[in-house]
Each structure stands twice: as structure tokens, then as C-alpha cells.
Scaffold this active site. Structure first.
Site, PDB file in Angstrom:
ATOM      1  N   ASP A   6       0.831  -1.187   0.000  1.00 56.44           N
ATOM      2  CA  ASP A   6       0.000   0.000   0.000  1.00 56.44           C
ATOM      3  C   ASP A   6       0.876   1.252   0.000  1.00 56.44           C
ATOM      4  O   ASP A   6       1.855   1.338   0.756  1.00 56.44           O
ATOM      5  CB  ASP A   6      -0.899  -0.031   1.247  1.00 56.44           C
ATOM      6  CG  ASP A   6      -1.786   1.181   1.359  1.00 56.44           C
ATOM      7  OD1 ASP A   6      -2.652   1.348   0.487  1.00 56.44           O
ATOM      8  OD2 ASP A   6      -1.606   1.957   2.321  1.00 56.44           O
ATOM      9  N   GLU A  29       1.758  -0.452  -5.047  1.00 54.19           N
ATOM     10  CA  GLU A  29       0.824   0.620  -5.377  1.00 54.19           C
ATOM     11  C   GLU A  29       1.713   1.852  -5.528  1.00 54.19           C
ATOM     12  O   GLU A  29       2.160   2.424  -4.523  1.00 54.19           O
ATOM     13  CB  GLU A  29      -0.211   0.826  -4.266  1.00 54.19           C
ATOM     14  CG  GLU A  29      -1.232   1.887  -4.621  1.00 54.19           C
ATOM     15  CD  GLU A  29      -2.206   2.187  -3.479  1.00 54.19           C
ATOM     16  OE1 GLU A  29      -3.393   2.395  -3.757  1.00 54.19           O
ATOM     17  OE2 GLU A  29      -1.756   2.219  -2.311  1.00 54.19           O
TER      18      GLU A  29
END
Length: 684
Positions: free
Chosen positions: A344, A378
């Protein structure tokens, strides 16, 4: 616990609590504490404090003879409370061990959790003396675990089909899952869920965060929960809310069950920040152990760098913090059996004090334990220069949001989009084709947990996030969506048919493109979130899949994955650049207009250019042997047309306008192509 607790020096490794035949060793990092206490709790909640007697460098340690697995504990750290200098030690606050393998209980929100007095005029500069122990989950000492039974599938990236899912969302409403297994790891491992994954050709389940996390206080006050899980408080601890008994054992059993079916497990991990928030947040672990080391601080140290949007950013340039993350990754790989990680806000993991740093990337790329796992970035955060798509090194794959946006815009009918779609169809070579990277660097998707579902992208022109309690201000504003004539559900048969067609078009585009396809759980059955594109707090039927859903669409997805498996030219390592193949003198890629001619530069910018066709062969620059295999794909965002096929024979293998038709030979040199459709021709 032993009746007479004693503690001796022990050793500074491994970090955390380690069980031996004689007792338990504890090792804790803090560069700035003046003392650290091990706090043991009996069945009544009574606390015994043992001061760690030894320090090697910045690691405090001790050994408690006779202590066994199952003991409940926490930590307290003494030291300066000097927020302006970055120090927030408060010995009154019980702290979670960053290396805890299991937690007993959940955060109970109370003002005592904060290092400062909430209503004091001095704010976070004040000092709170209340004991937070009654409100903090207790760490649990865990024994070493044996190796898992099933062999990891080790699916090559180019052959992967990723399924992004939530443990609860996937299982809560499945009628064939026993009630006590719904919403749990056991539910994910259940026979009906695994059968569904096999049916649609999934090779890897990517689970939203399962590391222990908290429900934000503002959500609890609204009667909501943190559904997505991006507020981690335990990097080694499986979230207990997804288990019915021992979450560690149940998670491992899930991994074993999926591995037996050849399905990998990828974890969405949040190492960029913690659940402690900014200077107004609670003191739960890192802040109380060594705030100045664990976090990126701004100015003199009172405030936190916030490139994550959640209040703080972990400082992976510090050796101890980097070690924590690397130890966590190895633990989940070796002990818990997972096959990969989706990082993330991965750009934040590469930030130093004065720009971007390579420490985390260097550490992860040289680690022999992590050499076999899939690494997915990401590739952005919200800080300056944080959008870094295409800038992560081998072996990282990256979420490609340009793919999502360009595919949605093309099928929405936006003018001038065929050129952008052509790039996405080829694995976004202009982004990823450098430094030896492969076409599987691009993780292609049209929907993910963050944003509209596929169904909502064709059913809503705007977001509808009112249930989040933020007056619909939250969530993405640019969704490139279209309601096709009516906002939300409708009884209009024409609109519903058009929506179904567009969903098939977008799904076909994902699976016919070079790169790694990713499917959001529920998109294969038409799941809707009612237009909520930021359902982070909706732990309810908004996000829980309503089984069985649209079975025709599910069958269509199964057909797509089968076609992809059968056609190696759709899943290549090498990029396609219309270069001549040495084996046959043919280009590896040819773009065609509907009339069979190659598009000119003017065609690519012509707003009326809608029918994009391509012959795809094996890459001229790859060592893969695709032989004479080739496919002809037509993506038509305009009206019905006829396309001139290359010299045959050809088989019409897929037509999104006729999804139930069986493959059939194409007898004529010209083929009719339906309006707003995808057609795939293969060699018989």
C-alpha cells in the site's frame, strides 16, 4: 505464569517474545528510552512489571524462566516526554510489542489511550498519567510453528490471474458457508469459495489487510467500522476478527487449503504508516517505544510527515524500522505461507528525509527468503512527486491506474482514446519497458476496492458516499463512469442490456491485454455498492457479496480466463513493438483499421476512429516459444461495422455481443462486428 517471576539478561535476538525450553526471551528496540518494562498479565488482568535488565546497542532484552506460550504481555517505556524534540515516552501507557505474533482483545477507545490529556489547553504538549492497560489488547506469547503441508504453487507472473478480495466481504453472505465460518479465514478456505475460484480461473487471491488493525475512534463514534483495514497495529499478527478461535492456526489452514488447489495468497500490507495517527492520536506502540525513530517527523519533531493521508509515515530509512518490515515479510512468507505482497502506498516506503531513497527496495531485492514471492507496488502516495508508476525495479509489479482510466474512457466513448487504449493493450510499454522489466510488470484492472465496482462504473455518473457520514465529500471525483441513461438501478431493459455489454467489454479488455489481470471480487457476478466509491467503513451488505449474483457474467469471466490460458500470445513476458520476428519475418504486432489498412498518424487522432484491431504474435524480443500462434482482436467503441480479416483461416472465439455463442469458423474475409463490442479471432 510462574508463581515467582524473575528476569535475567537473556539475549538481544530474535526480536519480540521467543519461547525456549526454559522460558521466554524478550527483545525490544528503542534508541531513546531510559528503561523498558515487560508487563505480564494473569487471567484476572493483574499486572506484573519486570524491567528489562540488559541493553545491547538499541535493543533492550531479558529472559523470564518458566514463562510459557500463551502468556499475555505488553510493554511500557520510560524516557523523555518532549514533543518538540520528537519524544513522547509515557510509562503510564501500555504498548503493543511491534513483534507480537498474536493479540488478545481489541482497542477499547478511552481518553486514557492518549499520552496527553485530551481536554488540556496545552493539547499534545500536556502529559496524561492515567493507565491505559485496561483498554489495550494484550500480546500473546506464541510457540514456534511447523512448516505448512501444501507446496506453494509458484505460478509465473505472466500466467497469474489475481482476485482482490476481502475476507468478510467474500464470505459473509454465501449461503453454502456454515454460519460460524462466514467472515473468517475458514470461510475463504471453504469448499464453495474455492470451487468458485477454480471455476473462474483465479490463480491468486489478494486479500485486503489482514494484519491486526484498529477501528478509528471517529468511525466507532458514528457506529461504523474500519472495513478495509488500513490502520495497522500489528505487523506480525493476523486480525483476530477474521478468526473464530486461533487466528494464526486458521490463517495457516486457509493458506494450505488454497495451495492444494493451486491458488496463491497475496497480502495487501500497510508498512507506510501505523494506526496511531498524528500528534493528536493515541499512544499504542511505536509512538510510546521510540517516536523519533519510528516516524518521519517534521520541523523540530512535534509534528508528523503525512504523505499517506492518515496522519503519519513510518521511517523505513531507520535500520530498526526497516528490520521490522523485513522481519515481518519473512515471517508471513516462511511461517504463514503467503506467496506475495501488495504494498500500500509503496512510494512512501522509498522516501527519505530529503527525497527518495533505495534502502527498502535494496533490502527486499537481495533477500533470499523473498526471492520466490510476488511483489506488487501501489506506486504512489500523496506527497510531492509521489506518483511513481513505472519507477519500481525488477521484480516488482505495479498497479496500473492508467489502464483502469483509459479503458473506462474508451468504452465510455470519449473521443481520442484509441491511442491510449492501444498502449494499455500492450502492457503499457511506454511506462514499463526499461531496465529489463517484463510485460507482466503491469497489473491491469478496471476496478479495485478503492473506487467504483465494475457494475457501478456503468450504473452511476457520480459517487454516492452519503453513508460514510462525510456529506459525500470523500472518495474519488474522477471516476470516468457513465450511467448509460439512468442513475443507479433501473427497470429499463435497454439500459440494462447496454450496461451488461459494457461490463463484458471492459472485462474482455483486461484479459486480452498484456500484463497481469486483476479482478475485483464480485465484479464477476455484478456486485454493486450502490454508487459508494469509498466504502472503507461499510462493513455491511454494501460491501458483502450477494451470492450467486449474475451467473451469466460469471460464466463469461470463466471463458475469458480459459481463453487467456489457451493463448500464450495474450500473456507474454516480452513487450510488443511491431518488430520483425527472426523466425518468420513477420511483425510481432500489426495495428489495423476496420478496412484492413494500417492506421496513419491522422487516424490515431481522428475522433471518429473507433474500431481498433490488432494481430498479436509472439514478441520479437522474447525467448518464449509461441511458434506460429497469433490472434486477431477487435475493440469497437463505435457503431456496427465490418472488418477485413488478415488471411485466414480464423475462428471467432469470443464476441461480447453474443457471449453465449460457441466458437465458430469465420467463413468470409470480412467479419461483421457489433456496435460497442470486443471480438477475438484465433487460429483453428
Amino acid at each position: 505464569m510462574p508463581a515467582d517471576l524473575t528476569i535475567r539478561a537473556g539475549r538481544p535476538w530474535p526480536m519480540g517474545a521467543t519461547v525456549t525450553d526454559e522460558g521466554v526471551n524478550i527483545a525490544v528496540f528503542s534508541a531513546n528510552a531510559t528503561a523498558i518494562d515487560l508487563c505480564l498479565f494473569d487471567a484476572t488482568g493483574a499486572e506484573t512489571r519486570l524491567r528489562l535488565p540488559a541493553r545491547d546497542g538499541d535493543v533492550w532484552h531479558g529472559f523470564v524462566p518458566g514463562l510459557q506460550a500463551g502468556a499475555r504481555y505488553g510493554l511500557r517505556a520510560d524516557g523523555p516526554y518532549a514533543p518538540h524534540e520528537g519524544h513522547r515516552f509515557n510509562v503510564n501507557k501500555l504498548l503493543i510489542d511491534p513483534y507480537a505474533r498474536s493479540l488478545d482483545g481489541e482497542i477499547v477507545w478511552d481518553d486514557a489511550l492518549y499520552g496527553f490529556t485530551m481536554d488540556d489547553p496545552e493539547g499534545d504538549l500536556s502529559f496524561d498519567t492515567r493507565d491505559s492497560a485496561p483498554f489495550v489488547p494484550k500480546c500473546v506469547v506464541c510457540a514456534a510453528l511447523p512448516a505448512l503441508e501444501a507446496v506453494p504453487p509458484l505460478t509465473p507472473a505472466r500466467d497469474s490471474v489475481i482476485y482482490e478480495a476481502h475476507v468478510r466481504g467474500l464470505t459473509m453472505r454465501h449461503p453454502e458457508i456454515p454460519q460460524d465460518q462466514r467472515g473468517t479465514y475458514a470461510g475463504v478456505a471453504s469448499d464453495p469459495v474455492r470451487a468458485h475460484l477454480r471455476r473462474i480461473g483465479v490463480t491468486a487471491v489478494e486479500l485486503l489487510p489482514v494484519h491486526a488493525f484498529l477501528d478509528d475512534r471517529f468511525l466507532v463514534n458514528r457506529g461504523l467500522r474500519n472495513y478495509w483495514g488500513y490502520q495497522t497495529i500489528g505487523f506480525f499478527t493476523p486480525a483476530a476478527r477474521y478468526g473464530s478461535g486461533d487466528p494464526v492456526a486458521e490463517f495457516r489452514a486457509m493458506v494450505d487449503a488454497l495451495h492444494r488447489d493451486g491458488i496463491e495468497v497475496i497480502l495487501d500490507v500497510v508498512y507506510n504508516h501505523s494506526g496511531e495517527g498524528d500528534e493528536k492520536g493515541p499512544t499504542l506502540s511505536f509512538r510510546g517505544l521510540d517516536n523519533a525513530s519510528y516516524y518521519h517527523l517534521s520541523g523540530t519533531g512535534r509534528h508528523y510527515v503525512n504523505h499517506t493521508g492518515t496522519g503519519n509515515a513510518l521511517n523505513l530509512t531507520h535500520p530498526a524500522v526497516l528490520r521490522l518490515v523485513m522481519d515481518s515479510l519473512r515471517y508471513w512468507t516462511e511461517v504463514m505461507g503467503v506467496d506475495g505482497f501488495r504494498f500500500d502506498l509503496a512510494s512512501e516506503l522509498t522516501r527519505g528525509r530529503d527525497g527518495f531513497a533505495t534502502g527498502f527496495l535494496d533490502a527486499i531485492r537481495q533477500d533470499p527468503v523473498l526471492a520466490r514471492v510476488k511483489l506488487i507496488a501501489e506506486p504512489w502516495d500523496i506527497g510531492p512527486g509521489g506518483y511513481r508508476l513505472g519507477q519500481f525495479p525488477v521484480p516488482f509489479m505495479e498497479w496500473n491506474d492508467r489502464f483502469r482510466d483509459d479503458v473506462r474512457r474508451f468504452w465510455r466513448g470519449d473521443a481520442g482514446t484509441p491511442a491510449a487504449l492501444a498502449k494499455r493493450l500492450l502492457g503499457s510499454a511506454e511506462v514499463f519497458d526499461h531496465d529489463g522489466r517484463s510485460a507482466s510488470s503491469s497489473v491491469n484492472f478496471v476496478a479495485c476496492h478503492d473506487g467504483f465496482t465494475l457494475n457501478d462504473a456503468v450504473s452511476y455518473a457520480g459517487k454516492h458516499n452519503e453513508a460514510n457520514g462525510e456529506q459525500n465529500r470523500d472518495g474519488h471525483h474522477a471516476n470516468f463512469s457513465d450511467n448509460l441513461g439512468s442513475e443507479g438501478p433501473t427497470e429499463d431493459a435497454g439500459i440494462n442490456a447496454a450496461r451488461a455489454q459494457r461490463k463484458r467489454n471492459m472485462l474482455a479488455t483486461v484479459f486480452l491485454s498484456q500484463g497481469v489481470p486483476m479482478l475485483l471480487a464480485g465484479d464477476e457476478m455484478g456486485h454493486s455498492q450502490g454508487g459508494n466509491n469509498n466504502a472503507y467503513a461499510q462493513d455491511n451488505e454494501t460491501t458483502w457479496l450477494d451470492w450467486p449474483g449474475d451467473q451469466g457474467l460469471t460464466d463469461f469471466v470463466a471463458r475469458l480466463t480459459a481463453l487467456r490460458r489457451a493463448q500464450p500470445v495474450l500473456r507474454q513476458r516480452g513487450f510488443l513493438h511491431s518488430r520483425i520476428r527472426p523466425q518468420d519475418g513477420l511483425p510481432d504486432l500489426e495495428w489495423h483499421r476496420a478496412d484492413g489498412r494500417h492506421p496513419t498518424e491522422a487516424d490515431w487522432h481522428d475522433p471518429n476512429f473507433r474500431a481498433l484491431c490488432a494481430v498479436i504474435r509472439g514478441s520479437a524480443e522474447s525467448d518464449e516459444d509461441t511458434g506460429a500462434a497469433e490472434v486477431y482482436v477487435c475493440l469497437n467503441s463505435g457503431e456496427a461495422t465490418a472488418v477485413t480479416l488478415p488471411d485466414g483461416p480464423w475462428l471467432r472465439a469470443l464476441d461480447t455481443a453474443a457471449p453465449d455463442d460457441e466458437p465458430a469458423p469465420e467463413a468470409e474475409p470480412q467479419a461483421d462486428i457489433a456496435a460497442r463490442s470486443v471480438t477475438l479471432f484465433t487460429r483453428p
